[in-house]
Each structure stands twice: as structure tokens, then as C-alpha cells.
Design a protein around this motif. Structure first.
Motif, PDB file in Angstrom:
ATOM      1  N   GLU A   1       0.819  -1.202   0.000  1.00  0.00           N
ATOM      2  CA  GLU A   1       0.000   0.000   0.000  1.00  0.00           C
ATOM      3  C   GLU A   1       0.864   1.267   0.000  1.00  0.00           C
ATOM      4  OE1 GLU A   1      -0.355  -2.650   1.921  1.00  0.00           O
ATOM      5  OE2 GLU A   1      -2.387  -3.392   1.554  1.00  0.00           O
ATOM      6  N   LEU A   2       1.974   1.229   0.745  1.00  0.00           N
ATOM      7  CA  LEU A   2       2.860   2.399   0.792  1.00  0.00           C
ATOM      8  C   LEU A   2       3.532   2.661  -0.554  1.00  0.00           C
ATOM      9  CD1 LEU A   2       4.523   2.113   4.304  1.00  0.00           C
ATOM     10  CD2 LEU A   2       2.918   3.845   3.502  1.00  0.00           C
ATOM     11  N   VAL A   3       3.907   1.609  -1.258  1.00  0.00           N
ATOM     12  CA  VAL A   3       4.523   1.786  -2.581  1.00  0.00           C
ATOM     13  C   VAL A   3       3.547   2.508  -3.509  1.00  0.00           C
ATOM     14  CG1 VAL A   3       5.310   0.547  -4.645  1.00  0.00           C
ATOM     15  CG2 VAL A   3       6.185  -0.091  -2.387  1.00  0.00           C
ATOM     16  N   LEU A   4       2.280   2.140  -3.444  1.00  0.00           N
ATOM     17  CA  LEU A   4       1.277   2.805  -4.282  1.00  0.00           C
ATOM     18  C   LEU A   4       0.974   4.215  -3.783  1.00  0.00           C
ATOM     19  CD1 LEU A   4      -1.205  -0.154  -4.874  1.00  0.00           C
ATOM     20  CD2 LEU A   4       0.490   0.782  -6.471  1.00  0.00           C
ATOM     21  N   ALA A   5       0.793   4.370  -2.481  1.00  0.00           N
ATOM     22  CA  ALA A   5       0.439   5.683  -1.918  1.00  0.00           C
ATOM     23  C   ALA A   5       1.521   6.725  -2.166  1.00  0.00           C
ATOM     24  CB  ALA A   5       0.170   5.551  -0.416  1.00  0.00           C
ATOM     25  N   ASN A   6       2.777   6.311  -2.168  1.00  0.00           N
ATOM     26  CA  ASN A   6       3.873   7.254  -2.373  1.00  0.00           C
ATOM     27  C   ASN A   6       4.178   7.511  -3.851  1.00  0.00           C
ATOM     28  OD1 ASN A   6       5.001   8.204   0.233  1.00  0.00           O
ATOM     29  ND2 ASN A   6       5.079   6.011   0.645  1.00  0.00           N
ATOM     30  N   ARG A   7       3.495   6.804  -4.747  1.00  0.00           N
ATOM     31  CA  ARG A   7       3.587   7.045  -6.201  1.00  0.00           C
ATOM     32  C   ARG A   7       5.014   6.914  -6.739  1.00  0.00           C
ATOM     33  NH1 ARG A   7       2.449  12.253  -7.365  1.00  0.00           N
ATOM     34  NH2 ARG A   7       2.271  11.668  -9.542  1.00  0.00           N
ATOM     35  N   TYR A   8       5.769   5.983  -6.206  1.00  0.00           N
ATOM     36  CA  TYR A   8       7.162   5.830  -6.620  1.00  0.00           C
ATOM     37  C   TYR A   8       7.302   5.579  -8.121  1.00  0.00           C
ATOM     38  CZ  TYR A   8       8.143   5.520  -1.628  1.00  0.00           C
ATOM     39  OH  TYR A   8       8.250   5.782  -0.283  1.00  0.00           O
ATOM     40  N   GLN A   9       6.356   4.883  -8.707  1.00  0.00           N
ATOM     41  CA  GLN A   9       6.422   4.565 -10.139  1.00  0.00           C
ATOM     42  C   GLN A   9       6.450   5.836 -10.988  1.00  0.00           C
ATOM     43  OE1 GLN A   9       7.068   1.846 -11.598  1.00  0.00           O
ATOM     44  NE2 GLN A   9       5.743   1.359 -13.304  1.00  0.00           N
ATOM     45  N   ASP A  10       5.821   6.911 -10.522  1.00  0.00           N
ATOM     46  CA  ASP A  10       5.671   8.132 -11.305  1.00  0.00           C
ATOM     47  C   ASP A  10       6.718   9.203 -11.013  1.00  0.00           C
ATOM     48  OD1 ASP A  10       3.269   6.989 -12.293  1.00  0.00           O
ATOM     49  OD2 ASP A  10       2.189   7.719 -10.534  1.00  0.00           O
ATOM     50  N   LEU A  11       7.554   8.988 -10.028  1.00  0.00           N
ATOM     51  CA  LEU A  11       8.487  10.029  -9.603  1.00  0.00           C
ATOM     52  C   LEU A  11       9.824   9.927 -10.337  1.00  0.00           C
ATOM     53  CD1 LEU A  11       7.755   9.971  -5.771  1.00  0.00           C
ATOM     54  CD2 LEU A  11       6.855  11.530  -7.507  1.00  0.00           C
ATOM     55  N   PRO A  12      10.532  11.044 -10.470  1.00  0.00           N
ATOM     56  CA  PRO A  12      11.836  11.020 -11.150  1.00  0.00           C
ATOM     57  C   PRO A  12      12.857  10.187 -10.375  1.00  0.00           C
ATOM     58  CG  PRO A  12      11.049  13.286 -10.852  1.00  0.00           C
ATOM     59  CD  PRO A  12      10.127  12.401 -10.065  1.00  0.00           C
ATOM     60  N   LEU A  13      13.673   9.465 -11.118  1.00  0.00           N
ATOM     61  CA  LEU A  13      14.698   8.618 -10.506  1.00  0.00           C
ATOM     62  C   LEU A  13      15.618   9.431  -9.599  1.00  0.00           C
ATOM     63  CD1 LEU A  13      16.135   5.889 -10.197  1.00  0.00           C
ATOM     64  CD2 LEU A  13      17.473   6.495 -12.242  1.00  0.00           C
ATOM     65  N   GLY A  14      16.011  10.620 -10.029  1.00  0.00           N
ATOM     66  CA  GLY A  14      16.903  11.444  -9.222  1.00  0.00           C
ATOM     67  C   GLY A  14      16.329  11.744  -7.847  1.00  0.00           C
ATOM     68  N   HIS A  15      15.029  12.035  -7.796  1.00  0.00           N
ATOM     69  CA  HIS A  15      14.375  12.292  -6.505  1.00  0.00           C
ATOM     70  C   HIS A  15      14.404  11.044  -5.627  1.00  0.00           C
ATOM     71  CE1 HIS A  15      11.477  13.562  -3.527  1.00  0.00           C
ATOM     72  NE2 HIS A  15      10.752  12.493  -3.809  1.00  0.00           N
ATOM     73  N   LEU A  16      14.058   9.892  -6.211  1.00  0.00           N
ATOM     74  CA  LEU A  16      14.033   8.649  -5.439  1.00  0.00           C
ATOM     75  C   LEU A  16      15.417   8.309  -4.902  1.00  0.00           C
ATOM     76  CD1 LEU A  16      11.726   6.471  -7.738  1.00  0.00           C
ATOM     77  CD2 LEU A  16      11.087   7.746  -5.676  1.00  0.00           C
ATOM     78  N   LEU A  17      16.439   8.471  -5.735  1.00  0.00           N
ATOM     79  CA  LEU A  17      17.797   8.164  -5.292  1.00  0.00           C
ATOM     80  C   LEU A  17      18.277   9.121  -4.209  1.00  0.00           C
ATOM     81  CD1 LEU A  17      19.460   7.234  -8.688  1.00  0.00           C
ATOM     82  CD2 LEU A  17      19.071   5.702  -6.725  1.00  0.00           C
ATOM     83  N   SER A  18      17.913  10.385  -4.343  1.00  0.00           N
ATOM     84  CA  SER A  18      18.297  11.369  -3.332  1.00  0.00           C
ATOM     85  C   SER A  18      17.672  11.036  -1.979  1.00  0.00           C
ATOM     86  CB  SER A  18      17.881  12.767  -3.791  1.00  0.00           C
ATOM     87  OG  SER A  18      18.158  13.717  -2.810  1.00  0.00           O
TER      88      SER A  18
END
Length: 157
Positions: free
Chosen positions: A84-101
Motif C-alpha cells: 500500500e505504501l509503494v502505491l500511496a507514495n507514487r514511486y512509479q511516477d516520480l523522477p529517478l533522481g528524486h528517489l535516489l536522493s
């Protein structure tokens, strides 16, 4: 998912591996195209979603690593809703740079926190929600966090 065995020894080797991952993971993920980062089979997570799961894991474990030493008596480990958290945080749609940071910052903080824990507190008891599992320790929890991360990196990279 969690291998409930009690590793022995200090946490330094696990934290050293975590430091190496902080360098290697961004380098490796930048080699993938956006299509490669977002591709997933039905019922499975994409690379971005796996990275998001590791962000959620870092958030939850950072809280555990700071709360457990302060607990009166054994620290009660609480689970969290991973899918549920993976979906709620919308990781699929976010830029890779943001996720890595975000992932890098959280894990850098985990290293700072874990290294500051006095050695005698690494034997602090940790209880899990499974009544068939013996009490674990804070040191085990830190090492298991890195092992969990490495398990997912094998499929992600």
C-alpha cells in the motif's frame, strides 16, 4: 521474508556494505532507461517501485533504530503495509533522481544513527509480532535491514 536467525558479531561490516551501496546503486540505476525502470510483470514491482519499497524500509527502520534504544524494556517491532505504501507514495511516477536522493539521504542518516548506538545497546531486546520467534536484538535488526536491502538489490540491479 525475514530470516529470523541471530547473526553474531558487530554491525560494522553491514554498515560498510551499506556505504558501498550508497555509491554503487545510483551509478547502476542511471544505466537503465525509463522504460526499464518502470517495467514490471503483473503482481511484481518495477525497479522504481522496488527503490520506493527500500525508501519505505529505510524510513521505518530509521524510526526503529532511534526508538529501540530509548524503549523501557524490549522494543516491540511493528510491521507496515508495504504494498500500500509503494502505491500511496507514487514511486512509479516520480523522477529517478528524486528517489535516489531520498534513498541515499535516509541511508546516510541510518549509518550516522547506527554508528552512534553504544555497543551495549546493540543487545537491546527486540520483540516481533510472531509468537513463535524468540526475542531478537537491535544489532540483529540493523544487520537484517542491510540484508533485506541487499536481497532486493539483487533483483533490481
Amino acid at each position: 521474508m525475514i530470516a529470523y536467525t541471530q547473526p553474531t558479531g558487530p554491525i560494522k561490516p553491514a554498515l560498510d556494505r551499506l556505504r558501498r551501496h550508497l555509491v554503487q546503486v545510483p551509478e547502476r540505476l542511471h544505466d537503465y532507461s525509463e522504460a526499464d525502470l518502470t517495467f514490471h510483470l503483473p503482481g511484481k514491482w518495477s525497479r522504481k517501485q522496488l527503490l520506493g519499497h527500500l525508501i519505505d524500509s529505510a524510513l521505518n527502520n530509521l524510526k526503529r533504530f532511534t526508538d529501540a534504544p530509548l524503549a523501557d524494556g524490549p522494543y516491540q517491532l511493528q510491521g507496515y503495509q508495504q504494498d500500500e505504501l509503494v502505491l500511496a507514495n507514487r514511486y512509479q511516477d516520480l523522477p529517478l533522481g528524486h528517489l535516489l536522493s531520498l534513498w541515499s539521504s535516509l541511508n546516510t542518516q541510518i549509518i550516522y544513527v547506527a554508528e552512534a548506538i553504544p555497543a551495549e545497546l546493540l543487545s537491546k531486546p527486540i520483540r516481533v509480532e510472531n509468537p513463535t520467534v524468540d526475542t531478537l536484538t537491535l544489532g540483529w535488526l540493523i544487520k537484517d535491514y542491510v540484508a533485506h536491502l541487499e536481497h532486493h538489490l539483487k533483483t533490481m540491479l
